[in-house]
Design an enzyme around this catalytic site. Structure first.
Site, PDB file in Angstrom:
ATOM      1  N   GLU A  65       0.799  -1.226   0.000  1.00 10.37           N
ATOM      2  CA  GLU A  65       0.000   0.000   0.000  1.00 10.37           C
ATOM      3  C   GLU A  65       0.835   1.281   0.000  1.00 10.37           C
ATOM      4  O   GLU A  65       0.705   2.131   0.885  1.00 10.37           O
ATOM      5  CB  GLU A  65      -0.973  -0.016   1.188  1.00 10.37           C
ATOM      6  CG  GLU A  65      -1.927  -1.217   1.138  1.00 10.37           C
ATOM      7  CD  GLU A  65      -2.849  -1.330   2.341  1.00 10.37           C
ATOM      8  OE1 GLU A  65      -2.783  -0.443   3.231  1.00 10.37           O
ATOM      9  OE2 GLU A  65      -3.612  -2.294   2.409  1.00 10.37           O
ATOM     10  N   HIS A 120     -10.261  -6.006  -2.589  1.00  7.47           N
ATOM     11  CA  HIS A 120     -11.299  -5.831  -1.569  1.00  7.47           C
ATOM     12  C   HIS A 120     -12.443  -5.085  -2.261  1.00  7.47           C
ATOM     13  O   HIS A 120     -12.401  -3.866  -2.430  1.00  7.47           O
ATOM     14  CB  HIS A 120     -10.778  -5.037  -0.373  1.00  7.47           C
ATOM     15  CG  HIS A 120      -9.753  -5.770   0.436  1.00  7.47           C
ATOM     16  ND1 HIS A 120     -10.033  -6.958   1.061  1.00  7.47           N
ATOM     17  CD2 HIS A 120      -8.458  -5.483   0.708  1.00  7.47           C
ATOM     18  CE1 HIS A 120      -8.952  -7.384   1.698  1.00  7.47           C
ATOM     19  NE2 HIS A 120      -7.982  -6.509   1.506  1.00  7.47           N
ATOM     20  N   GLU A 136      -6.121 -10.501  -2.019  1.00  7.08           N
ATOM     21  CA  GLU A 136      -6.919 -10.363  -0.794  1.00  7.08           C
ATOM     22  C   GLU A 136      -8.404 -10.266  -1.128  1.00  7.08           C
ATOM     23  O   GLU A 136      -9.135  -9.453  -0.563  1.00  7.08           O
ATOM     24  CB  GLU A 136      -6.468  -9.122  -0.004  1.00  7.08           C
ATOM     25  CG  GLU A 136      -4.991  -9.125   0.361  1.00  7.08           C
ATOM     26  CD  GLU A 136      -4.545  -7.902   1.152  1.00  7.08           C
ATOM     27  OE1 GLU A 136      -5.394  -7.282   1.827  1.00  7.08           O
ATOM     28  OE2 GLU A 136      -3.334  -7.573   1.098  1.00  7.08           O
ATOM     29  N   ASP A 153     -12.209 -10.258  -1.406  1.00  8.41           N
ATOM     30  CA  ASP A 153     -13.506 -10.441  -0.749  1.00  8.41           C
ATOM     31  C   ASP A 153     -14.487  -9.466  -1.393  1.00  8.41           C
ATOM     32  O   ASP A 153     -14.083  -8.476  -2.001  1.00  8.41           O
ATOM     33  CB  ASP A 153     -13.461 -10.279   0.782  1.00  8.41           C
ATOM     34  CG  ASP A 153     -12.711  -9.038   1.260  1.00  8.41           C
ATOM     35  OD1 ASP A 153     -12.740  -8.007   0.552  1.00  8.41           O
ATOM     36  OD2 ASP A 153     -12.108  -9.087   2.342  1.00  8.41           O
TER      37      ASP A 153
END
Length: 455
Positions: free
Chosen positions: A158, A235, A263, A265
């Site tokens: 990030e 995400h 990651e 979801d």
């Protein structure tokens, strides 16, 4: 009148065969685990895990279904070195040992990140030379400990703001733009065989942030900095999956880099409805299919495979149901979407139900009704909506254990947050108060999740 009231108070039982009801996928023998389906496509399918839960049913699903694991928190700097020179490797070691026992890859996460730093690092006053030494020593220690056992490292996590500018982290403000190259070089020195990634969120589709990532990795490649891939966290929000996802993955792959969804979801407002879960299924399918379609997309990692281990509700109150398994470790429709994207087959779910409608109490102008919906089939149902029509002008005034709406004579009763799952043989009940005039005729038929119930 007495006879009419007695007949209304009697139970009305309707058993119905349902077609097209959004249900949990059956665990048929024809469906191999996700890891096998992914392997057949030349990909891995992984999950983030919590080390302390890697036992029992949770461990069984993690070990059987997935061929890559990512420690959710156990390899972050604050976890492994909470005090300077004092190391705690227990959680990270447990994940690595679990992976070795189950023939899985490990994605190391993460070495350099602005968050979850130990306070002695984040609160310290460091010169550029001091902080660079701290950072590279940390990388050398952690990567060196697991040399040969970690397949991919999220080396830097990030680094960008939403507008594509550099995040003003401790590392950026103290070391400048070069800290990313320094971190990658240190990681390569500690384990020449591990694949090294830069990882970020909201870079999944094209836009300012992903453009900034593209410029960064292009520059690193041009400088000869060791970087093997780019991680796209994914995400996502239901209904907002970027339409440019596949094209975006491909443009990074065209640079000669590996890409991965790291990651994944897909969150939604709670309580989850059958319609939302059906949409989520399609979006999990589409996201996984995008990876399959890009040759250098190495794999997909879901950020926790079960809603019981998801970070979403704690960070986004009122949202959740973001993973492929529910809180009871039962696969959701999203699981079927993944299976389909990986070339597997999904059986058409079939089930049957019974709706019992009773009026235990009635008075002039009003009555109380109780409804029980039962899954009499063998396929679990996750999220239900019972519908009916009143022929005599009844109007609901109050309801419990359901979210009940009425438009004219049409009534829709949806599950509450706590009673939406109907396993095979399971049932849920709800009730309401209503007014009536003339005759209080009971509903003649019911639907479940929009499918008509046979008389």
């Amino acid at each position: 009148m007495r006879n009419r009231l007695m007949s209304v108070a009697a139970a009305l039982l309707a058993t119905c065969a349902l077609a097209g009801v959004a249900a949990l996928p059956a665990r048929g023998a024809d469906n191999p685990p996700l890891r096998d389906l992914a392997n057949a496509q030349g990909r891995y399918y992984g999950t983030a895990v919590t080390a302390s839960k890697l036992t029992g049913a949770y461990g069984d699903v993690a070990g059987t279904q997935f061929d890559s694991v990512t420690p959710g928190n156990e390899m972050k700097w604050g976890s492994v070195e909470p005090a300077r020179g004092s190391f705690n490797w227990a959680g990270a070691d447990q994940v690595v040992a679990f992976a070795a026992a189950h023939g899985q890859k490990v994605r190391g996460h993460t070495l350099v990140w602005h968050s979850q730093l130990p306070s002695w690092v984040s609160s310290g006053t460091w010169s550029a030379e001091q902080l660079r030494t701290l950072m590279t020593d940390h990388i050398a220690t952690e990567v060196g400990r697991y040399q040969g056992r970690i397949d991919h490292w999220d080396v830097v996590n990030e680094p960008f703001n939403e507008d594509g500018t550099r995040r003003q982290s401790l590392f950026q403000t103290t070391l400048g733009d070069g800290y990313i190259a320094d971190a990658l070089r240190a990681a390569r020195a500690a384990d020449p065989a591990a694949k090294l990634y830069v990882n970020d969120y909201n870079t999944d589709g094209t836009g300012a942030k992903s453009d900034a990532m593209y410029r960064l990795v292009s520059s690193l490649r041009a400088q000869g900095v060791p970087i093997d891939g780019v991680g796209f966290q994914a995400h996502l929000i239901l209904g907002q999956v970027p339409s440019t996802l596949q094209a975006n993955l491909r443009r990074f792959a065209d640079l000669g880099l590996d890409v991965a969804l790291t990651e994944l979801d897909i969150r939604m407002p709670l309580p989850a409805t059958a319609a939302q879960l059906a949409q989520q299924k399609e979006e999990y399918r589409a996201v996984t299919a995008a990876c399959v379609a890009v040759t250098r997309c190495r794999g997909v990692t879901v950020w926790g495979f079960t809603d019981a281990d998801s970070w979403i509700p704690d960070v986004f109150p009122g949202q959740g149901a973001a993973t492929p398994y529910d809180e009871n470790l039962r696969p959701k429709p999203a699981y079927d979407g993944i299976v389909q994207a990986l070339g597997g087959t999904v059986p058409v779910p079939t089930t049957s139900c019974a709706v019992t409608y009773t009026v235990p109490n009635q008075w002039t102008g009003g009555f109380t009704a109780n409804v029980v919906v039962k899954n009499t089939g063998t396929t679990p149902v996750n999220g239900w909506t019972v519908g009916w029509s009143w022929p005599a002008g009844q109007r609901v005034t109050q309801a419990w254990s359901t979210t009940l709406t009425q438009s004219g004579s049409q009534v829709t009763a949806a599950n509450a947050s706590y009673n939406g799952s109907l396993p095979a043989g399971g049932s849920a009940s709800f009730g309401f108060n209503a007014t009536w005039t003339g005759t209080n005729t009971a509903p003649a038929a019911f639907t479940l999740n929009g499918a008509a119930c046979a008389p």
